[in-house]
Design an enzyme around this catalytic site. Structure first.
Site, PDB file in Angstrom:
ATOM      1  N   LYS A  33       0.845  -1.201   0.000  1.00  0.00           N
ATOM      2  CA  LYS A  33       0.000   0.000   0.000  1.00  0.00           C
ATOM      3  C   LYS A  33       0.880   1.251   0.000  1.00  0.00           C
ATOM      4  CE  LYS A  33      -0.366  -0.259   5.056  1.00  0.00           C
ATOM      5  NZ  LYS A  33      -1.245  -0.667   6.177  1.00  0.00           N
ATOM      6  N   ARG A 129     -10.390   0.184  16.015  1.00  0.00           N
ATOM      7  CA  ARG A 129     -10.406   1.111  14.889  1.00  0.00           C
ATOM      8  C   ARG A 129     -11.504   0.626  13.941  1.00  0.00           C
ATOM      9  NH1 ARG A 129      -4.782   1.549  11.711  1.00  0.00           N
ATOM     10  NH2 ARG A 129      -5.485  -0.552  11.213  1.00  0.00           N
ATOM     11  N   TYR A 253      18.871  28.605   8.468  1.00  0.00           N
ATOM     12  CA  TYR A 253      17.699  29.308   9.006  1.00  0.00           C
ATOM     13  C   TYR A 253      17.693  29.302  10.526  1.00  0.00           C
ATOM     14  CZ  TYR A 253      15.360  29.387   4.439  1.00  0.00           C
ATOM     15  OH  TYR A 253      15.028  29.622   3.136  1.00  0.00           O
ATOM     16  N   MET A 301      14.316  23.489   2.571  1.00  0.00           N
ATOM     17  CA  MET A 301      13.442  22.792   1.621  1.00  0.00           C
ATOM     18  C   MET A 301      14.225  21.928   0.631  1.00  0.00           C
ATOM     19  SD  MET A 301      10.526  24.272  -0.968  1.00  0.00           S
ATOM     20  CE  MET A 301       9.433  24.941   0.265  1.00  0.00           C
TER      21      MET A 301
HETATM   22  C1  LIG Z   1      -0.486  -1.739   6.790  1.00  0.00           C
HETATM   23  C2  LIG Z   1      -1.027  -3.023   7.306  1.00  0.00           C
HETATM   24  C3  LIG Z   1      -0.181  -4.113   7.519  1.00  0.00           C
HETATM   25  C4  LIG Z   1       1.331  -4.023   7.416  1.00  0.00           C
HETATM   26  O1  LIG Z   1       1.816  -3.505   8.628  1.00  0.00           O
HETATM   27  P1  LIG Z   1       3.391  -3.418   8.915  1.00  0.00           P
HETATM   28  O2  LIG Z   1       3.469  -2.943  10.328  1.00  0.00           O
HETATM   29  O3  LIG Z   1       3.933  -2.414   7.959  1.00  0.00           O
HETATM   30  O4  LIG Z   1       3.940  -4.756   8.703  1.00  0.00           O
HETATM   31  C5  LIG Z   1      -0.754  -5.311   7.896  1.00  0.00           C
HETATM   32  N1  LIG Z   1      -2.092  -5.424   8.079  1.00  0.00           N
HETATM   33  C6  LIG Z   1      -2.935  -4.387   7.892  1.00  0.00           C
HETATM   34  C7  LIG Z   1      -4.384  -4.573   8.119  1.00  0.00           C
HETATM   35  C8  LIG Z   1      -2.431  -3.147   7.520  1.00  0.00           C
HETATM   36  O5  LIG Z   1      -3.262  -2.124   7.356  1.00  0.00           O
END
Ligand SMILES: *Cc1c(COP(=O)(O)O)cnc(C)c1O
Length: 357
Positions: A33, A129, A253, A301
């Site tokens: 993702k 959640r 800065y 930046m």
């Molecule tokens: C993002 C996610 C993962 C992966 O989690 P990591 O901590 O990056 O291994 C696994 N399961 C779900 C439901 C997630 O949303």
């Protein structure tokens, strides 16, 4: 050409995927993702496709990107559909689909797909959640399994504190999950990266490694399995300017850093617009031509400044590693009040250069 770039080692990615499978003894959905946590979802999925059991993404847009690129492996939508109208595409592309809420279950009951869908039914075992509460879970499962257009149902849940190795919460979540699934023969999936590396006895048919694929440890402290991960991304750039300043002169800065002695300052083409954390304090490690140095002055930046005083051989054109094998992303993150996930996901503007295909 601006020398800032992110080197992505696909061989390291495959090594980490194999480690996830080996230590869990389970099938593993590679979580790609958010553009594979900034590493490039299509390239990473292609590098893994020959051996991966499947992939997981956050939404159908991300799944379609992979299908369009020719990825044929199973792809799980970790939050299922956001609107019932997505079900048509889910069916057409054979996406696997999480069901985490009553409204999704109702939408599925109204839908009439011709092919049976693979559903991962999420339980809220304590993360609070999404997911069905334990007391509602069996009924939700029964409703799903009564539908002619639902095929396999995998039972899943997600840990809230698996990165805390001395915390009881993970065991409590497992106990809640196990009590509900007792007597059911469905496959199960509970573990993300800290679950895979830190909680070996949790039952798993499927694991869901994310951050560990990219070679960053999810733990604050050293861990023997996490030590076997290989960093996939090296963020690097070059010194584009050098100046010498007498003691007492400020750099950058806000004059956050003031020279305590005569300093040789290297200016590096990397800034917060590339995703390097602006909150990196003075002293944050960087490596210049393979030797340790440190950030001095605020990150701006497009540029940041490093101390070359003790590196007389370094100068214009010297290669600077901002994170990678020499500066672990998790170490940098913890110095900046962040987590490695955030560093990777924030990466932008920097071209990615792949090796290890
Ligand atoms: C993002 C996610 C993962 C992966 O989690 P990591 O901590 O990056 O291994 C696994 N399961 C779900 C439901 C997630 O949303």
């Amino acid at each position: 050409m601006r020398p800032a770039r992110a080197l992505i080692d696909l061989q390291a990615l495959r090594h980490n995927y194999r480690l996830a499978r080996e230590v869990s003894g389970a099938r593993a959905l590679a979580v790609v993702k958010a553009d594979a946590y900034g590493h490039g979802a299509v390239r990473c999925a292609k590098a893994l496709e020959a051996e991966a059991d499947g992939f997981a993404v956050a939404c159908i847009e991300e799944a379609l990107e992979l299908r369009d690129a020719g990825i044929r492996a199973p792809i799980l939508l970790l939050e299922g559909f956001f609107e019932a109208s997505e079900l048509e595409l889910i069916e057409r592309h054979d996406f696997w689909c999480v069901v985490h809420s009553a409204w999704q279950l109702e939408a599925l009951e109204r839908a009439r797909p011709a092919k049976p869908l693979t559903i991962w039914l999420k339980m809220d075992s304590g993360m609070h959640r999404v997911g069905f509460f334990p007391q509602d879970y069996a009924a939700a499962l029964a409703r799903l399994q009564a539908l002619p257009h639902v095929g396999k149902v995998v039972l899943m849940s997600h840990f809230s504190r698996a990165d805390e190795l001395d915390c009881r919460r993970t065991e409590e979540q497992v106990a809640v999950f196990e009590a509900v699934r007792a007597g059911l023969s469905n496959e199960v999936s509970l573990r993300n990266s800290p679950g895979i590396l830190g909680w070996p006895s949790v039952p798993s048919d499927w694991v869901r490694p994310g951050i560990m694929l990219y070679g960053a440890t999810p733990f604050e402290q050293a861990h023997p399995l996490a030590d076997q991960l290989r960093p996939v991304m090296t963020l690097e750039s070059k010194v584009i300017s050098v100046r010498e300043l007498p003691a007492g002169e400020p750099v950058g800065y806000g004059a956050r850093y003031v020279a305590e002695r005569p300093v040789r300052v290297g200016v590096v083409a990397m800034g917060y617009a590339d995703g390097y954390p602006r909150h990196a304090p003075d002293g944050t490690p960087v490596f210049v031509d393979g030797k340790p140095s440190r950030i001095i002055g605020r990150v701006s930046m497009d540029m940041l400044t490093v101390d070359l005083t003790d590196l007389p051989g370094a100068g214009l054109g010297s290669r600077v590693e901002l994170w990678g094998a020499q500066v672990p992303a998790s170490q940098l993150a913890s110095l900046c009040g962040a987590i490695p996930y955030q560093l990777f996901c924030n990466l932008k503007r920097v071209p990615r250069v792949y090796s290890g295909d």
